[in-house]
Enzyme design. Sequence first.
Site, mmCIF file in Angstrom:
data_model
loop_
_atom_site.group_PDB
_atom_site.id
_atom_site.type_symbol
_atom_site.label_atom_id
_atom_site.label_comp_id
_atom_site.label_asym_id
_atom_site.label_seq_id
_atom_site.Cartn_x
_atom_site.Cartn_y
_atom_site.Cartn_z
ATOM 1 N N HIS A 229 23.913 -39.184 2.075
ATOM 2 C CA HIS A 229 24.743 -39.858 1.065
ATOM 3 C C HIS A 229 24.480 -39.292 -0.322
ATOM 4 C CE1 HIS A 229 24.742 -42.975 4.195
ATOM 5 N NE2 HIS A 229 23.433 -43.029 4.079
ATOM 6 N N GLY B 272 0.835 -1.177 0.000
ATOM 7 C CA GLY B 272 0.000 0.000 0.000
ATOM 8 C C GLY B 272 0.882 1.243 0.000
#
Length: 421
Positions: free
Chosen positions: A317, A141
Amino acid sequence: MKGVILAAGRGERLRPLTDDRPKVVLKVANRPVVEYVLENLDPFVDEFVMVVRYEKEKLVETLGDEFNGKPITYVEQLPGNGTAKAIESAEGHVGDENFIVVNGDIYFEIEAIKELISVFRRENADVALVLKHFDDLSHFGEVNVEGDLVKGVKEKPGKVPGYANLGIYAFRPAVFEFIKRTGLSERGEYEITDTLNLMIGAGRKVVHALYGGYWNDIGRPWDLLGLNEYLLKNKLEHRVMGTVEEGVTIVPPVEIGEGTVVRSGAYIVGPVKIGRNSKIGPNCFIRPYTSIGDNCHVGNAVEVKNSIIMDGSNAPHLNYVGDSIVGENTNLGAGTITANLRHDRGNIRVEVKGRLEDSGRHKLGAIIGHGVKVGINVTIYPGRKIGSGSFIGPGVIVDENVPSGTLVVVKQEKILRGMKG
């Protein structure tokens, strides 16, 4: 003076990270967002009033009943939505004192509060608010000013420059009289900006403080990454409190928490922050602007870059986690890869509340919720979301968003999707 923090909202645009918690408890640089707000208010107030609603128990559990020795009072938001209704909820707890109000889902520096209080007292105002100039007000705004005075607040004016309201206020108790006269806005909420316009129309003195520092309205997932980068770049101190084995390379600044073990072959380039009791390495590469929480595991042949990995999560991993957010207690199976770049190098678009939004980033990986289990050799396309509590089976290519609690598996070359259970 009391500090009122507005923390009742769900944070729909941040889903799936807010599936089971209010957005203000999401961790950035390993701290809940709301703690940064409390920290900057702390020198100026003697008590905090927290306005809560959605999953309020998570917020109470996170903060407890005090911050830096100052009490926190939790107040349920009154029926109805909007900032005016949230502020009204604190009326019985601020009494006849002046008070500060701050949105709980923003980040700002302490200078914003200093300037706010200075102009509020100097001008003997009824209200003061903090403004910042932006070149594009499409998402804000517009606040019209004349000298130190605020003359009115308008709806979003489009792609034009101007002053925006940052959600940081100082009030006299008279504001409650005007809040009670504030009607519903077009979007069905009780807006404090409408209250301000009522006060201006009644001749009350509304002033502003201009702020030129960093500010972040944490409304969408990529805002978390932006704030994480800012905090690590500007606030991180090099501290190693855990155990670092021989053969580890650390390029400061890097913070490593107590109880964390960094194993041989790990290569960490700061700024990087790692929490407590985590396991890092061996033989992993952690690149700048990465936060890894408590009780995490980043293991062998894993590369993490510009990402947030929250508490209790694992990339153990052969993983690549780039420009991504991984929620709490989530596990990435071996070989899981987050793609973070389009072939055409265009900005990544993300679905937010049913519509695609331009993130403004040409690199953005996955947004993964809490308690997600990802199988081996999974590939996740840029900007995709995986909802909390989901299970992604081995070999799946995640090329569209996955709702929370969904099972996704590949069977006979077909992807099957269904709710868990």
